[in-house]
Design a protein around this motif. Structure first.
Motif, PDB file in Angstrom:
ATOM      1  N   THR A 473     -61.937 -44.134 -22.693  1.00  0.00           N
ATOM      2  CA  THR A 473     -61.398 -43.568 -23.847  1.00  0.00           C
ATOM      3  C   THR A 473     -62.038 -43.354 -25.315  1.00  0.00           C
ATOM      4  N   GLY A 474     -62.060 -42.245 -26.010  1.00  0.00           N
ATOM      5  CA  GLY A 474     -63.074 -42.192 -27.249  1.00  0.00           C
ATOM      6  C   GLY A 474     -63.615 -40.763 -26.738  1.00  0.00           C
ATOM      7  N   LEU A 475     -62.941 -40.402 -26.317  1.00  0.00           N
ATOM      8  CA  LEU A 475     -63.479 -39.230 -25.784  1.00  0.00           C
ATOM      9  C   LEU A 475     -63.336 -37.460 -26.477  1.00  0.00           C
ATOM     10  N   PRO A 476     -63.362 -36.721 -26.810  1.00  0.00           N
ATOM     11  CA  PRO A 476     -62.664 -35.461 -27.977  1.00  0.00           C
ATOM     12  C   PRO A 476     -61.927 -35.260 -27.156  1.00  0.00           C
ATOM     13  N   LYS A 477     -60.161 -34.846 -27.295  1.00  0.00           N
ATOM     14  CA  LYS A 477     -59.085 -34.857 -26.547  1.00  0.00           C
ATOM     15  C   LYS A 477     -59.489 -32.692 -26.497  1.00  0.00           C
ATOM     16  N   ILE A 478     -59.579 -33.058 -25.266  1.00  0.00           N
ATOM     17  CA  ILE A 478     -59.380 -31.229 -24.406  1.00  0.00           C
ATOM     18  C   ILE A 478     -58.354 -31.111 -23.709  1.00  0.00           C
ATOM     19  N   THR A 479     -57.527 -29.684 -24.252  1.00  0.00           N
ATOM     20  CA  THR A 479     -56.634 -28.614 -23.982  1.00  0.00           C
ATOM     21  C   THR A 479     -56.674 -27.888 -22.898  1.00  0.00           C
ATOM     22  N   TYR A 480     -55.630 -27.467 -22.000  1.00  0.00           N
ATOM     23  CA  TYR A 480     -56.509 -26.665 -21.564  1.00  0.00           C
ATOM     24  C   TYR A 480     -54.630 -25.958 -21.630  1.00  0.00           C
ATOM     25  N   ASP A 481     -54.971 -25.676 -22.642  1.00  0.00           N
ATOM     26  CA  ASP A 481     -53.483 -24.753 -22.838  1.00  0.00           C
ATOM     27  C   ASP A 481     -54.119 -23.034 -23.653  1.00  0.00           C
ATOM     28  N   ASN A 482     -55.362 -22.684 -23.276  1.00  0.00           N
ATOM     29  CA  ASN A 482     -55.834 -21.741 -23.551  1.00  0.00           C
ATOM     30  C   ASN A 482     -57.381 -20.878 -22.474  1.00  0.00           C
ATOM     31  N   GLU A 483     -57.469 -20.007 -22.758  1.00  0.00           N
ATOM     32  CA  GLU A 483     -58.450 -19.410 -21.544  1.00  0.00           C
ATOM     33  C   GLU A 483     -59.487 -19.695 -21.267  1.00  0.00           C
ATOM     34  N   VAL A 598     -72.583 -54.364 -31.569  1.00  0.00           N
ATOM     35  CA  VAL A 598     -71.723 -53.321 -31.475  1.00  0.00           C
ATOM     36  C   VAL A 598     -71.549 -51.948 -32.396  1.00  0.00           C
ATOM     37  N   PRO A 599     -71.486 -51.275 -32.298  1.00  0.00           N
ATOM     38  CA  PRO A 599     -71.233 -49.952 -32.396  1.00  0.00           C
ATOM     39  C   PRO A 599     -70.808 -49.636 -33.457  1.00  0.00           C
ATOM     40  N   GLY A 600     -69.932 -49.113 -34.779  1.00  0.00           N
ATOM     41  CA  GLY A 600     -68.691 -48.947 -35.805  1.00  0.00           C
ATOM     42  C   GLY A 600     -67.393 -48.634 -34.558  1.00  0.00           C
ATOM     43  N   PHE A 601     -67.912 -47.635 -34.440  1.00  0.00           N
ATOM     44  CA  PHE A 601     -67.055 -46.739 -33.589  1.00  0.00           C
ATOM     45  C   PHE A 601     -65.947 -47.809 -32.586  1.00  0.00           C
ATOM     46  N   MET A 602     -66.826 -49.048 -31.882  1.00  0.00           N
ATOM     47  CA  MET A 602     -66.190 -49.619 -30.994  1.00  0.00           C
ATOM     48  C   MET A 602     -65.388 -51.219 -32.101  1.00  0.00           C
ATOM     49  N   ARG A 603     -65.934 -51.619 -32.851  1.00  0.00           N
ATOM     50  CA  ARG A 603     -65.313 -52.270 -33.993  1.00  0.00           C
ATOM     51  C   ARG A 603     -64.114 -52.059 -34.895  1.00  0.00           C
ATOM     52  N   THR A 608     -64.733 -55.666 -29.422  1.00  0.00           N
ATOM     53  CA  THR A 608     -65.980 -56.847 -29.560  1.00  0.00           C
ATOM     54  C   THR A 608     -67.669 -57.377 -29.241  1.00  0.00           C
ATOM     55  N   LYS A 609     -67.241 -56.071 -27.791  1.00  0.00           N
ATOM     56  CA  LYS A 609     -68.775 -56.467 -26.718  1.00  0.00           C
ATOM     57  C   LYS A 609     -68.972 -54.471 -26.652  1.00  0.00           C
ATOM     58  N   SER A 610     -70.472 -54.267 -26.075  1.00  0.00           N
ATOM     59  CA  SER A 610     -70.923 -53.446 -26.449  1.00  0.00           C
ATOM     60  C   SER A 610     -72.059 -52.964 -25.202  1.00  0.00           C
ATOM     61  N   GLU A 611     -72.077 -52.325 -24.149  1.00  0.00           N
ATOM     62  CA  GLU A 611     -73.356 -52.055 -23.310  1.00  0.00           C
ATOM     63  C   GLU A 611     -73.960 -51.319 -23.401  1.00  0.00           C
ATOM     64  N   LEU A 633     -71.305 -38.484 -27.693  1.00  0.00           N
ATOM     65  CA  LEU A 633     -69.845 -37.966 -27.754  1.00  0.00           C
ATOM     66  C   LEU A 633     -68.630 -38.744 -28.403  1.00  0.00           C
ATOM     67  N   MET A 634     -69.501 -39.314 -29.311  1.00  0.00           N
ATOM     68  CA  MET A 634     -68.132 -40.034 -29.859  1.00  0.00           C
ATOM     69  C   MET A 634     -68.222 -39.967 -31.049  1.00  0.00           C
ATOM     70  N   GLY A 635     -69.003 -39.299 -31.451  1.00  0.00           N
ATOM     71  CA  GLY A 635     -69.090 -38.692 -33.177  1.00  0.00           C
ATOM     72  C   GLY A 635     -69.944 -39.656 -33.668  1.00  0.00           C
ATOM     73  N   ALA A 636     -70.336 -38.349 -35.310  1.00  0.00           N
ATOM     74  CA  ALA A 636     -71.154 -39.030 -35.896  1.00  0.00           C
ATOM     75  C   ALA A 636     -71.319 -40.634 -35.536  1.00  0.00           C
ATOM     76  N   GLU A 637     -70.181 -41.389 -35.780  1.00  0.00           N
ATOM     77  CA  GLU A 637     -70.366 -42.879 -36.443  1.00  0.00           C
ATOM     78  C   GLU A 637     -71.028 -43.393 -35.551  1.00  0.00           C
ATOM     79  N   SER A 638     -70.912 -42.957 -34.356  1.00  0.00           N
ATOM     80  CA  SER A 638     -71.543 -44.461 -33.005  1.00  0.00           C
ATOM     81  C   SER A 638     -73.096 -44.151 -32.878  1.00  0.00           C
ATOM     82  N   CYS A 639     -73.438 -43.224 -34.119  1.00  0.00           N
ATOM     83  CA  CYS A 639     -74.985 -43.256 -33.417  1.00  0.00           C
ATOM     84  C   CYS A 639     -75.475 -44.704 -35.409  1.00  0.00           C
TER      85      CYS A 639
END
Length: 684
Positions: A473-483, A598-603, A608-611, A633-639
């Motif tokens: 979860t949390g990965l950018p959404k990837i569609t396959y409706d174009n070449e 624990v990174p902000g995007f997870m909170r 409540t846990k991160s590895e 891969l989770m956006g700037a806030e994860s850093c």
């Protein structure tokens, strides 16, 4: 008859402050203080002023650059000239340096100058609790100290004005390194600490009104000036080494760092090209270290800009330095087994001055080279086309990027039957150019061993699962409706595979002597399952002790929950690694407290846990790991809010045995290395 249009003068956007001090003659205060004629000590240099004059001449053709030079030579005894004949405002005194720095800061507040370059060539010293530059003073002692804490305050103010600052220090701060017999005593740019000079060096900080006094948590630094936040510092050597002068034809002297910097800038002007700051630094490090093995230039702080280059966006490519060993007629790649290089890997090599701006077409054809004889920290390259060999005779320094990889430990990615067959075929074809991925169809025998699995949903979206069939979860959404849909999928999978590759990467057969030349200690201790349990916002401490007779080098990678691979040393502005001196040196023990969160995007997601995986590289000589870094891969806030290490005092520790099962396959004779993974689970 119409009057010709007047051309307006170009606006000044860059300001170079060049400080060179050759003259260092002061009274010897170690003897009889009652003596009417105490002896003098002459520690004058011969190349410091020549350094700044050369840099000034290199910059004078740039109409947008303002140059201010403060310098004093050591007059020839047979000449009639003296400092009395020099304009007092051009002398490298502390008052003049303060005056110029304040002018630069004022200019920045007016939104004029945005790029600042400060170059100091002269003696450095290490005074109690601080580093210092030795400036000229028109007194019987002829020197005065400029404390690095004062200089750091001025640089901080420039950064707050939105200025991009580059500081180059062609001096050294250590007198503990034994001087080799081949070096002249007056060629070492270190001056012994003198209590009388210190007492005359007013420690008042004229920039204190601008200094916030904030303690910079999240870093481990030897000195506040080198704890560069928002600016770049390039020093001639590490804090425990000596900076030397190089003797040119005719007996003239130059600082090694300044000389190779000036030569590089002139060459870049001649070929009218642009290289990144990282490549410039790597080249300087290679050239200086080749001439003086005991001297390694260091880089601290930001790596995203440099006074000498236009601000170029991230190219997304990492180049590795390559040198031509003319005696053995081989190319040496500055990356080896510890960097994931394998026999048969192919690289495209370019002259080191080739532009790295993606908007520009290369001015020279790349030279295809193949890896053989992989060592621990370096590898050999051979040219694929023998007709290219003649280029090596005229160009000794190159840079290379990988184009084909033959890693034997590629990450398996399974492709479910729900993916349209045409896309599956295109993915399999793309794997030929990917460094870390091997694709397997659902019916393949190896499908069950895959680390990641990819499928397609009814909503025309790709879904990525881990080995246990749990969707990531949390990965950018990837569609396959174009070449073009496969491009973001391939980039994401390559990123995940790269992350897993370096998580599992290690050396299973380290050199026994090197393996036993250092020790690690951690606090708190690990649980029975091997994981360290750390409460959110508290410290996990790692202490490294060098018990051997030679320096060791420590690189620290953090493999974060956001699938970011971060070089923590570089992130803290400390260069690319830590140097730990040999046993018996006061700094042979290094303690690194790391604040775990624990990174902000997870909170935000209610977790409540991160590895985190902290991966330590211990090497016998300085190296770098630019190719191992990967963004989140989770956006700037994860850093924000992830692991950071902050300052602390060294203490003694017990021997810590390595328990990890290393997965490397080769030993080496040209540089030793060891890795250690620490698994940290942070909880709220």
């Amino acid at each position: 008859m119409s009057n010709p249009k007047k051309t307006s003068a170009p606006s000044i956007t860059h300001w170079a402050v060049l400080i060179g001090v050759d003259k260092y003659v002061y009274v010897d205060t170690t003897g009889d203080s009652e003596s009417e004629n105490p002896p003098t000590i002459d520690r004058s240099l011969k190349g410091a002023v020549a350094d700044v004059v050369a840099i000034k001449n290199c910059l004078k053709t740039q109409p947008h650059v303002r140059t201010t030079t403060l310098a004093i030579e050591n007059p020839d005894p047979e000449a009639n000239s003296s400092e009395a004949d020099q304009d007092p405002e051009t002398l490298p005194t502390r008052d003049n340096v303060y005056r110029v720095l304040k002018k630069v800061i004022d200019e920045g507040s007016c939104n004029g100058v945005k790029h600042v370059y400060i170059h100091f060539s002269g003696h450095g010293t290490h005074i109690p609790g601080d580093l210092a530059l030795a400036l000229y003073h028109p007194s019987t002692h002829f020197a005065v100290y400029l404390r690095s804490s004062v200089l750091a305050s001025a640089l901080d103010k420039m950064v707050k004005q939105g200025m991009y600052v580059t500081l180059v220090l062609d001096c050294c701060f250590s007198g503990s390194v034994k001087r080799t017999s081949r070096l002249h005593d007056d060629a070492i740019r270190f001056i012994e600490y003198n209590t009388v000079l210190d007492s005359e060096s007013d420690a008042t900080n004229p920039f204190a009104e601008w200094d916030t006094g904030i303690v910079r948590n999240g870093t481990y630094s030897v000195d506040r000036m080198l704890d560069a936040k928002g600016y770049t510092v390039i020093t001639a050597c590490s804090p425990t080494e000596n900076a030397s002068e190089i003797e040119l034809v005719g007996g003239k002297r130059r600082g090694a760092l300044s000389y190779f910097l000036e030569q590089t800038l002139r060459m870049l002007q001649d070929v009218r090209t642009q290289i990144t700051h990282a490549t410039l630094y790597s080249y300087l490090q290679t050239r200086v270290h080749a001439q003086f093995p005991q001297q390694t230039p260091m880089r601290y702080g930001s790596t995203e800009f440099c006074f000498f280059e236009s601000i170029i966006g991230n190219t997304g490519e990492h180049f590795v330095m390559v040198t031509y060993d003319k005696e053995n007629r081989i190319l040496v790649l500055s990356a080896g087994e510890a960097h994931g290089v394998s026999d048969g890997d192919e690289y495209e090599a370019y002259p080191y001055y080739e532009s790295e701006d993606k908007k520009e077409q290369p001015k020279s054809q790349p030279m295809l080279a193949k890896v053989f004889n992989v060592q621990g920290l370096t590898s050999n390259l051979c040219t694929v086309d023998s007709l290219q060999l003649h280029r090596l005779e005229s160009i000794r320094n190159w840079k290379a990027k990988p184009v084909t990889s033959f890693h034997t430990r590629k990450t398996g990615v399974g492709l479910l039957a729900s993916i349209p067959n045409e896309m599956t075929e295109r993915l399999e074809e793309s794997a030929k150019k990917l460094h870390f991925i091997e694709f397997y169809r659902e019916e393949a025998a190896s499908f069950g061993t895959c680390t990641f699995i990819v499928g397609a949903s009814l909503e025309n979206e790709f879904e990525i699962y881990d080995h246990y069939s749990h969707m990531i979860t949390g990965l950018p959404k990837i569609t396959y409706d174009n070449e073009n849909a496969l491009n973001p999928l391939i980039n994401t999978l390559d990123h995940l595979a790269k992350f897993k590759f370096f998580e599992n990467f290690g050396n299973c057969r380290p050199d026994p002597h090197f393996y036993n030349s250092f020790s690690l200690d951690v606090n708190p201790n690990a649980q029975e399952d091997g994981w360290f349990q750390v409460k959110h916002g508290t410290d996990w401490k790692l202490t490294i002790t060098n018990t051997g007779s030679a320096p060791i080098y420590i690189a620290i990678l953090n493999l974060r929950p956001s699938y970011e691979i971060c070089n923590m040393v570089a992130e803290a502005g400390e260069g690319e690694d830590f140097q730990i001196p040999a046993k018996g040196h006061p700094e042979s023990i290094l303690e690194l407290p790391m604040t775990m969160k624990v990174p902000g995007f997870m909170r935000v997601a209610g977790r409540t846990k991160s590895e985190d995986i902290i991966k330590i590289f211990v090497t016998s000589k300085r190296t770098s790991f630019p190719g191992t870094l990967a963004p989140s891969l989770m956006g700037a806030e994860s850093c924000s809010g992830d692991t950071r290490h902050n300052g602390g005092n060294a203490h003694s520790l017990s021997i810590h045995d390595f328990t990890e099962s290393f997965t490397g396959t080769r030993s080496n004779n040209r540089g030793h290395w060891v890795t250690q993974n620490f698994l940290i689970r942070t909880y709220i």
